[in-house]
Design an enzyme around this catalytic site. Structure first.
Site, PDB file in Angstrom:
ATOM      1  N   LYS A 162     -11.999   1.082  17.566  1.00  0.00           N
ATOM      2  CA  LYS A 162     -10.897   1.509  18.425  1.00  0.00           C
ATOM      3  C   LYS A 162     -11.114   1.051  19.867  1.00  0.00           C
ATOM      4  O   LYS A 162     -10.162   0.694  20.565  1.00  0.00           O
ATOM      5  CB  LYS A 162     -10.741   3.024  18.350  1.00  0.00           C
ATOM      6  CG  LYS A 162     -10.326   3.512  16.958  1.00  0.00           C
ATOM      7  CD  LYS A 162     -10.387   5.024  16.831  1.00  0.00           C
ATOM      8  CE  LYS A 162     -10.005   5.480  15.430  1.00  0.00           C
ATOM      9  NZ  LYS A 162     -10.123   6.947  15.260  1.00  0.00           N
ATOM     10  N   GLY A 187       0.849  -1.182   0.000  1.00  0.00           N
ATOM     11  CA  GLY A 187       0.000   0.000   0.000  1.00  0.00           C
ATOM     12  C   GLY A 187       0.887   1.236   0.000  1.00  0.00           C
ATOM     13  O   GLY A 187       1.865   1.315   0.752  1.00  0.00           O
ATOM     14  N   PHE A 188       0.567   2.174  -0.882  1.00  0.00           N
ATOM     15  CA  PHE A 188       1.395   3.379  -0.964  1.00  0.00           C
ATOM     16  C   PHE A 188       0.519   4.590  -1.263  1.00  0.00           C
ATOM     17  O   PHE A 188       0.775   5.354  -2.177  1.00  0.00           O
ATOM     18  CB  PHE A 188       2.478   3.208  -2.031  1.00  0.00           C
ATOM     19  CG  PHE A 188       3.699   4.076  -1.805  1.00  0.00           C
ATOM     20  CD1 PHE A 188       4.483   3.935  -0.675  1.00  0.00           C
ATOM     21  CD2 PHE A 188       4.058   5.033  -2.749  1.00  0.00           C
ATOM     22  CE1 PHE A 188       5.605   4.727  -0.465  1.00  0.00           C
ATOM     23  CE2 PHE A 188       5.180   5.839  -2.562  1.00  0.00           C
ATOM     24  CZ  PHE A 188       5.947   5.686  -1.412  1.00  0.00           C
ATOM     25  N   GLY A 247      -1.672   7.876   0.841  1.00  0.00           N
ATOM     26  CA  GLY A 247      -1.217   9.031   1.605  1.00  0.00           C
ATOM     27  C   GLY A 247      -0.388   8.686   2.821  1.00  0.00           C
ATOM     28  O   GLY A 247       0.652   9.319   3.083  1.00  0.00           O
ATOM     29  N   VAL A 248      -0.805   7.674   3.580  1.00  0.00           N
ATOM     30  CA  VAL A 248      -0.082   7.312   4.802  1.00  0.00           C
ATOM     31  C   VAL A 248       1.270   6.688   4.476  1.00  0.00           C
ATOM     32  O   VAL A 248       2.294   7.031   5.078  1.00  0.00           O
ATOM     33  CB  VAL A 248      -0.927   6.352   5.667  1.00  0.00           C
ATOM     34  CG1 VAL A 248      -0.108   5.825   6.846  1.00  0.00           C
ATOM     35  CG2 VAL A 248      -2.181   7.049   6.169  1.00  0.00           C
ATOM     36  N   LYS A 283      -7.084  -0.572  11.254  1.00  0.00           N
ATOM     37  CA  LYS A 283      -7.830  -1.005  12.442  1.00  0.00           C
ATOM     38  C   LYS A 283      -8.353  -2.426  12.289  1.00  0.00           C
ATOM     39  O   LYS A 283      -8.437  -3.168  13.268  1.00  0.00           O
ATOM     40  CB  LYS A 283      -9.008  -0.059  12.692  1.00  0.00           C
ATOM     41  CG  LYS A 283      -8.606   1.345  13.094  1.00  0.00           C
ATOM     42  CD  LYS A 283      -9.815   2.208  13.413  1.00  0.00           C
ATOM     43  CE  LYS A 283     -10.614   2.545  12.171  1.00  0.00           C
ATOM     44  NZ  LYS A 283      -9.896   3.474  11.260  1.00  0.00           N
ATOM     45  N   GLU A 302     -15.711  11.989   5.585  1.00  0.00           N
ATOM     46  CA  GLU A 302     -15.795  11.436   4.230  1.00  0.00           C
ATOM     47  C   GLU A 302     -17.111  11.861   3.573  1.00  0.00           C
ATOM     48  O   GLU A 302     -18.039  12.343   4.236  1.00  0.00           O
ATOM     49  CB  GLU A 302     -15.724   9.902   4.288  1.00  0.00           C
ATOM     50  CG  GLU A 302     -14.465   9.348   4.917  1.00  0.00           C
ATOM     51  CD  GLU A 302     -13.238   9.506   4.037  1.00  0.00           C
ATOM     52  OE1 GLU A 302     -13.404   9.737   2.824  1.00  0.00           O
ATOM     53  OE2 GLU A 302     -12.122   9.410   4.571  1.00  0.00           O
TER      54      GLU A 302
END
Length: 344
Positions: free
Chosen positions: A227, A7-8, A10-11, A128, A212
């Protein structure tokens, strides 16, 4: 340390930038010399080189073209591997798992973590899903294979809501955790305190990027519920699932209710509560009225905050950003540094 990004977005890119910008400091303070050997993204393509990629060039190529496979060809460079082949066949020690993951199923991140651990590779993630759904299985698998499983960013991004109670507050019995774990809903409630309607407050949150286009996960409390499960199982030693958590969002609150609470010197907050009761760990997410002098009542805007009730240290309050690309990228860096301390 050889690193593979799965995965690439924003984070992932935020972490990659931190590895570039903080390179000298990481080496000087922590003897940390990470080498990015692979970047694999479902939409942006995949490149792998066993001797390492020029991560600045990777970032430039992604920024300019949107496809990492436009990275310049060099001897030994391999393009086109999917995520599983990258995890299995690359020479990465550490998998940075930051894919878009279905929180209801935890996939594909759960399978990525399982595969990495079976290959005796460590994982850091901000997803999460795997931790909320399969924490015990994955943590047991990591221990069995003597590898690291880091997920600091799953609860409050770069604010150390998981590491602080387990490391800094070690030796305490924590009887209850309560917190504001969703910045979007806290922003909306803050706007409503200033006289705006729920609808207008939500629209502003969307315009500012806090919410969103489909805000359901935030405003219905689902994000905070996942969470809460992570906190319950990791911090409190519970074995609960999302369905065990009573969950209610903020959609039934209106401007009049918020203003009436203010007149009574109270504030509405969407709170996650996790506590030990008769030997069991129970959790809930719902709007609650707090006295205005409660530390959690003072938390405004998109900020997150959490309170730990400790038997030795007393109540410990922690507040900070619960989202943001740099902050979330930093949470991965926290885990990588701790991996370095633990395994090197």
């Amino acid at each position: 340390m050889n690193i593979a990004f799965i995965g690439f977005g924003g984070v992932g890119q935020a972490l990659a930038k931190l590895l570039v910008e903080e390179k000298k400091k990481l080496e000087k303070l922590y003897s940390l010399q990470p080498v990015v050997v692979s970047v694999c993204d479902k939409k942006k393509g995949s490149v792998y080189h066993p001797e390492g990629l020029n991560i600045e060039k990777v970032l430039q190529v992604v920024n300019d073209t949107g496809n990492v496979e436009n990275y310049p060809n060099t001897p030994g460079l391999i393009k086109g591997w999917d995520s599983m082949k990258t995890i299995k066949n690359s020479n990465a020690d550490m998998i940075v798992e930051v894919t878009y993951t279905d929180v209801k199923t935890g996939q594909p991140a759960i399978d990525h973590c399982r595969t990495a651990f079976k290959q005796k590779k460590s994982v850091v993630t901000t997803n999460k899903g795997p931790v909320a759904i399969a924490y015990k299985e994955l943590s047991d698998l990591a221990k069995k294979n003597d590898v690291f499983f880091g997920f600091e960013g799953t609860v409050m991004s770069g604010t150390p809501a998981l590491r602080m109670p387990t490391v800094t507050l070690a030796g305490n019995d924590i009887s209850e955790i309560k917190g504001i774990l969703n910045g979007t809903t806290n922003f909306i409630l803050t706007e409503m305190e200033q006289g705006h309607s729920y609808e207008d407050s939500l629209l502003k949150a969307q315009k500012l990027g806090y919410a969103e286009a489909d805000p359901t996960s935030d405003v219905q409390g689902y994000d905070a519920r996942y969470k809460a499960v992570i906190l319950a199982n990791y911090i409190m030693g519970g074995e609960i699932v999302t369905e065990d958590v009573t969950c209610m969002g903020i959609t039934d609150l209106n401007e009049k209710m918020v203003q009436e609470a203010l007149r009574k010197k109270k504030k509405w907050k969407l709170l996650a509560r996790i506590k030990k009761e008769n030997g069991n760990v129970i959790a809930s997410v719902k709007p609650e009225l707090l006295d205005e002098n409660d530390p959690l009542a003072s938390v405004t805007g998109a900020t997150n905050a959490i309170m730990y009730d400790c038997d030795l240290a007393g109540p410990i309050f922690l507040s900070g950003a619960g989202a943001g690309l740099v902050e979330t990228g930093y949470s991965l860096l926290i885990d990588i540094i701790n991996y370095q301390w633990q395994y090197k």
